[in-house]
Design a protein around this motif. Structure first.
Motif, PDB file in Angstrom:
ATOM      1  N   PRO A 125       0.698  -6.047  -6.728  1.00  0.00           N
ATOM      2  CA  PRO A 125       0.022  -5.909  -5.440  1.00  0.00           C
ATOM      3  C   PRO A 125      -1.001  -4.783  -5.473  1.00  0.00           C
ATOM      4  N   LEU A 126      -1.932  -4.836  -4.525  1.00  0.00           N
ATOM      5  CA  LEU A 126      -2.873  -3.735  -4.360  1.00  0.00           C
ATOM      6  C   LEU A 126      -2.108  -2.494  -3.920  1.00  0.00           C
ATOM      7  N   PRO A 127      -2.545  -1.301  -4.353  1.00  0.00           N
ATOM      8  CA  PRO A 127      -1.900  -0.066  -3.884  1.00  0.00           C
ATOM      9  C   PRO A 127      -1.927   0.018  -2.362  1.00  0.00           C
ATOM     10  N   SER A 128      -0.856   0.579  -1.800  1.00  0.00           N
ATOM     11  CA  SER A 128      -0.717   0.622  -0.339  1.00  0.00           C
ATOM     12  C   SER A 128      -1.890   1.324   0.325  1.00  0.00           C
ATOM     13  N   ARG A 129      -2.352   2.432  -0.286  1.00  0.00           N
ATOM     14  CA  ARG A 129      -3.441   3.178   0.345  1.00  0.00           C
ATOM     15  C   ARG A 129      -4.717   2.335   0.408  1.00  0.00           C
ATOM     16  N   ILE A 130      -5.043   1.650  -0.683  1.00  0.00           N
ATOM     17  CA  ILE A 130      -6.253   0.800  -0.703  1.00  0.00           C
ATOM     18  C   ILE A 130      -6.112  -0.332   0.303  1.00  0.00           C
ATOM     19  N   ARG A 131      -4.926  -0.938   0.322  1.00  0.00           N
ATOM     20  CA  ARG A 131      -4.705  -2.028   1.279  1.00  0.00           C
ATOM     21  C   ARG A 131      -4.868  -1.525   2.713  1.00  0.00           C
ATOM     22  N   GLY A 132      -4.374  -0.323   2.966  1.00  0.00           N
ATOM     23  CA  GLY A 132      -4.499   0.240   4.306  1.00  0.00           C
ATOM     24  C   GLY A 132      -5.939   0.443   4.707  1.00  0.00           C
ATOM     25  N   TYR A 133      -6.758   0.976   3.778  1.00  0.00           N
ATOM     26  CA  TYR A 133      -8.183   1.164   4.082  1.00  0.00           C
ATOM     27  C   TYR A 133      -8.875  -0.176   4.372  1.00  0.00           C
ATOM     28  N   ILE A 134      -8.583  -1.161   3.532  1.00  0.00           N
ATOM     29  CA  ILE A 134      -9.219  -2.474   3.704  1.00  0.00           C
ATOM     30  C   ILE A 134      -8.801  -3.101   5.029  1.00  0.00           C
ATOM     31  N   GLN A 135      -7.519  -2.983   5.355  1.00  0.00           N
ATOM     32  CA  GLN A 135      -7.030  -3.542   6.609  1.00  0.00           C
ATOM     33  C   GLN A 135      -7.696  -2.870   7.805  1.00  0.00           C
ATOM     34  N   ARG A 159       4.302  -2.746   5.759  1.00  0.00           N
ATOM     35  CA  ARG A 159       3.839  -2.543   4.380  1.00  0.00           C
ATOM     36  C   ARG A 159       2.658  -3.443   4.036  1.00  0.00           C
ATOM     37  N   GLU A 160       2.556  -4.586   4.737  1.00  0.00           N
ATOM     38  CA  GLU A 160       1.409  -5.484   4.531  1.00  0.00           C
ATOM     39  C   GLU A 160       0.119  -4.805   4.982  1.00  0.00           C
ATOM     40  N   PHE A 161       0.244  -3.888   5.942  1.00  0.00           N
ATOM     41  CA  PHE A 161      -0.926  -3.174   6.442  1.00  0.00           C
ATOM     42  C   PHE A 161      -1.104  -1.811   5.767  1.00  0.00           C
ATOM     43  N   GLY A 162      -0.350  -1.615   4.681  1.00  0.00           N
ATOM     44  CA  GLY A 162      -0.535  -0.393   3.917  1.00  0.00           C
ATOM     45  C   GLY A 162       0.196   0.807   4.469  1.00  0.00           C
ATOM     46  N   GLU A 163       1.084   0.608   5.449  1.00  0.00           N
ATOM     47  CA  GLU A 163       1.833   1.716   6.018  1.00  0.00           C
ATOM     48  C   GLU A 163       3.053   2.010   5.143  1.00  0.00           C
ATOM     49  N   PRO A 164       3.411   3.282   4.963  1.00  0.00           N
ATOM     50  CA  PRO A 164       4.576   3.624   4.118  1.00  0.00           C
ATOM     51  C   PRO A 164       5.868   3.264   4.813  1.00  0.00           C
ATOM     52  N   GLU A 165       6.882   3.004   4.003  1.00  0.00           N
ATOM     53  CA  GLU A 165       8.200   2.707   4.567  1.00  0.00           C
ATOM     54  C   GLU A 165       8.802   3.975   5.167  1.00  0.00           C
ATOM     55  N   ALA A 166       9.640   3.754   6.158  1.00  0.00           N
ATOM     56  CA  ALA A 166      10.344   4.899   6.758  1.00  0.00           C
ATOM     57  C   ALA A 166      11.267   5.524   5.720  1.00  0.00           C
ATOM     58  N   GLU A 167      11.173   6.844   5.550  1.00  0.00           N
ATOM     59  CA  GLU A 167      11.999   7.538   4.549  1.00  0.00           C
ATOM     60  C   GLU A 167      13.351   7.915   5.133  1.00  0.00           C
ATOM     61  N   PHE A 201      -4.945 -11.297  -0.153  1.00  0.00           N
ATOM     62  CA  PHE A 201      -4.190 -10.253  -0.858  1.00  0.00           C
ATOM     63  C   PHE A 201      -3.070 -10.852  -1.707  1.00  0.00           C
ATOM     64  N   ALA A 202      -2.324 -11.794  -1.101  1.00  0.00           N
ATOM     65  CA  ALA A 202      -1.202 -12.415  -1.831  1.00  0.00           C
ATOM     66  C   ALA A 202      -1.708 -13.223  -3.020  1.00  0.00           C
ATOM     67  N   SER A 203      -2.837 -13.870  -2.866  1.00  0.00           N
ATOM     68  CA  SER A 203      -3.404 -14.664  -3.964  1.00  0.00           C
ATOM     69  C   SER A 203      -3.842 -13.773  -5.109  1.00  0.00           C
ATOM     70  N   LEU A 204      -4.463 -12.614  -4.766  1.00  0.00           N
ATOM     71  CA  LEU A 204      -4.860 -11.658  -5.812  1.00  0.00           C
ATOM     72  C   LEU A 204      -3.635 -11.141  -6.558  1.00  0.00           C
ATOM     73  N   GLU A 205      -2.547 -10.941  -5.828  1.00  0.00           N
ATOM     74  CA  GLU A 205      -1.315 -10.484  -6.464  1.00  0.00           C
ATOM     75  C   GLU A 205      -0.771 -11.542  -7.414  1.00  0.00           C
ATOM     76  N   MET A 206      -0.881 -12.804  -7.048  1.00  0.00           N
ATOM     77  CA  MET A 206      -0.429 -13.887  -7.916  1.00  0.00           C
ATOM     78  C   MET A 206      -1.251 -13.919  -9.201  1.00  0.00           C
ATOM     79  N   LEU A 216       9.212  -8.875   4.348  1.00  0.00           N
ATOM     80  CA  LEU A 216       8.107  -9.733   3.911  1.00  0.00           C
ATOM     81  C   LEU A 216       7.663  -9.398   2.497  1.00  0.00           C
ATOM     82  N   GLN A 217       7.519  -8.087   2.198  1.00  0.00           N
ATOM     83  CA  GLN A 217       7.029  -7.679   0.881  1.00  0.00           C
ATOM     84  C   GLN A 217       8.063  -7.857  -0.226  1.00  0.00           C
TER      85      GLN A 217
END
Length: 608
Positions: free
Chosen positions: A569-579, A72-80, A559-564, A99-100
């Protein structure tokens, strides 16, 4: 084979320390750790203890700690969950251990822990080196080998050969202790209280010293620094001299520029301090004799490099000559100087060494020019035998401080105050930027002075400083380790920032091939050299990982500092693109470093 073993040990220690930092803090924060791996790829050795698999993998180029929920830190979705599964647990046994699931400040700590371990590791590696190595059984003692005339020590009355006994009430026996006291001094605080013993006399002096900030520019990363200095070096100056006037006693006796005094009367001398000591002893001996009015001679044996062929001036032969100087003439010159400077009897006693040198018409030659490149700008304004007095109005007398001043912002023109045959002159000098090709570093640029100072170029221009037993091994070990880490860390920070500012060429970046080569070289040089390399790379790994590039620890911290700050947190999709962009940047950096490595190895193979 040596290079391979050294590389595996080097990378193994550094990566283990780094990943252990992430691992232990993640455990303390309650995050589940699935894998602790040293290396990438297929596992060579693997053992599961508790809920964590510990493994050594095939490619020793790094390592990783796989934390629960890391995807999830890399913007990947959780297993459904599968809705068609008949039996399905509704309670996740690891709920809250991802972690998240942890607050942002905990994630900052987890990601910072890896670089932090690389910053801490040198403090575990270096103290044993300084404590155990035989080379540190003896350390440089507390004698001031040479005192610079433009800095606080000389202005306070300290002279060549003085021994520093106490600083601020604490006894000191070694140079490293003096360095500690001076480096810890803060501008604006009371001066250092220093007790000193003077050689060749029974004098004990107490002086106040206020260290002065001396600017310099680091040659590789081109950053400025202003360390506090009192102005002396422990190395003794050779008894090399330049004549101040053609009518001086030394010149009339047949002396020449850069003669080295090796004997006074029948006593051999080694260095400037011993020479002055013997002259003073001779003066006192002749003054105390019953028939002191009768003239005697001071016999100086000098060593001179005689040119064998005018067409090949580098071909020289050492020859010895005897110079005879009237003691009465020397005493008269000294008394004339005493009267001119209006010195009291006690002041005359303190300054007798300097008075003797002036009376002979000499100046210690370390800061005098011994050779000039005829094609340089220096050849237009300087001559062999010129002695530097000041650079940009900063007065000095030691060659090491002059070079430091000359290389401070070397791109700027320098105003030099020089002494030429006893006459002061002012000239302007512009240094020239040149480059040379180094097999490992590639094209390296440097600033050419165009001349050499005797104290930095002549054979044995400086004598080894006196040594003493290392009485405080533990304190010494920690002090030296702290100093080395501080210096290396400062240099590494400026080198890294210099890559982004353009002050350091990107061709200096090194990859695993260069590290492999250097590891073998340093291992063959000895365990101390290998440890020093490990310290340097450990600090570099720490700093590089703290760069806020997505994919590195610094990116996760960002990323964690921006969340603080924002509270979400940043949306997962945006985080994934940035990563993804960050990972591509890292891959490009690795490929560029590998390209540098290949070029270095090619240059080495070609003997360039």
């Amino acid at each position: 084979m040596t290079s391979l073993i050294a590389f595996i040990v080097l990378i193994g220690v550094l990566i283990t320390a780094h990943e252990f930092g992430h691992y232990i803090v993640a455990k303390l924060c309650g995050v589940k750790v699935h894998t602790f791996s040293i290396g990438f790829g297929q596992a060579i050795l693997s053992k599961t203890i508790g809920e964590t698999e510990y493994r050594i993998a095939l490619l020793p180029l790094g390592g990783y700690v796989r934390l629960h929920g890391m995807e999830r830190e890399f913007g990947e979705p959780e297993a459904e969950l599968d809705p068609h599964q008949e039996e399905q647990s509704t309670v996740d046994p690891d709920q809250g251990r991802a972690l998240q699931d942890k607050p942002a400040w905990m994630r900052v700590l987890i990601f910072f822990a890896g670089p932090a371990m690389n910053l801490i590791l040198p403090f575990a590696l270096l103290p044993p080196v300084f404590f155990l190595a035989e080379r540190y059984d003896q350390v440089i003692d507390n004698q001031m080998g040479a005192v610079d005339e433009g800095l606080p020590a000389y202005k306070a009355g300290l002279r060549d050969g003085d021994q520093i006994l106490e600083i601020d009430g604490e006894k000191v026996y070694a140079f490293w202790q003096i360095q500690e006291k001076v480096n810890a001094y803060k501008q604006g605080t009371p001066p250092l209280q220093v007790k000193v013993k003077r050689p060749y006399t029974d004098q004990a002096l107490s002086v106040e010293l206020q260290p002065e900030l001396v600017p310099s520019t680091e040659a590789f990363a081109h950053y400025d620094q202003r360390p506090p200095r009192i102005g002396f070096q422990p190395a003794l100056l050779a008894a090399d001299y330049v004549i101040q006037a053609d009518e001086s006693l030394f010149a009339k006796a047949g002396g020449q520029n850069f003669d080295r005094v090796i004997k006074v009367n029948d006593t051999e001398v080694e260095g400037h301090t011993q020479f002055l000591g013997q002259v003073i002893a001779t003066l006192k001996a002749t003054s105390n004799t019953p028939n002191s009015s009768a003239d005697t001679e001071l016999t100086l044996t000098v060593e001179r490099l005689k040119i064998l062929d005018k067409n090949f001036k580098f071909l020289r032969q050492r020859q010895n000559f005897e110079l005879k100087i009237s003691m009465n003439a020397l005493k008269q010159k000294i008394q004339s100087l005493v009267a001119k400077q209006n010195l009291s009897a006690s002041q005359q006693e303190q300054e007798l060494a300097q008075l003797s040198l002036q009376a002979l018409g000499l100046r210690q030659g370390g800061a005098c020019i011994s050779s000039i490149d005829p094609k340089s700008a220096a050849a237009e304004v300087l001559k062999v035998g010129d002695c530097l007095l000041a650079v940009d109005q900063a007065q000095h007398s030691l060659a090491v401080f002059f070079e430091q001043r000359l290389r401070y912002h070397p791109e700027q023109s320098k105003e030099l105050n020089i002494l030429r045959k006893g006459q002061q002159q002012t000239v302007q000098l512009t240094l020239r930027e040149e480059s040379h090709r180094d097999p490992l570093a590639g094209e390296v640029k440097f600033w050419q002075l165009g001349f050499t100072l005797s104290g930095l170029s002549k054979v044995k221009a400086m004598l080894p400083p006196q040594q003493t037993e290392n009485q405080q091994r533990l304190a010494f070990s920690w002090a030296q380790a702290s100093k080395q880490v501080s210096n290396e860390l400062t240099r590494s920070i400026h080198s890294l920032t210099g890559l982004f500012s353009g002050q350091v060429s990107p061709t200096q970046l090194s990859g695993p091939i260069t590290i492999f080569y250097i590891a073998g070289q340093q291992a063959e040089a000895g365990w101390i050299s290998f440890i020093n390399l490990m310290v340097l790379i450990s600090l570099s790994i720490a700093l590089l990982n703290l760069v806020p590039i997505p994919g590195l620890d610094g990116g996760h911290i960002l990323f964690a500092s921006l969340e603080m700050i924002t509270g979400r947190p940043l949306p997962s999709r945006i985080r994934g693109y940035i990563q993804t962009v960050g990972v591509l940047m890292i891959l490009c950096l690795i490929l560029f470093a590998l390209g540098n490595d290949v070029l270095r190895m090619w240059r080495l193979s070609q003997g360039q």
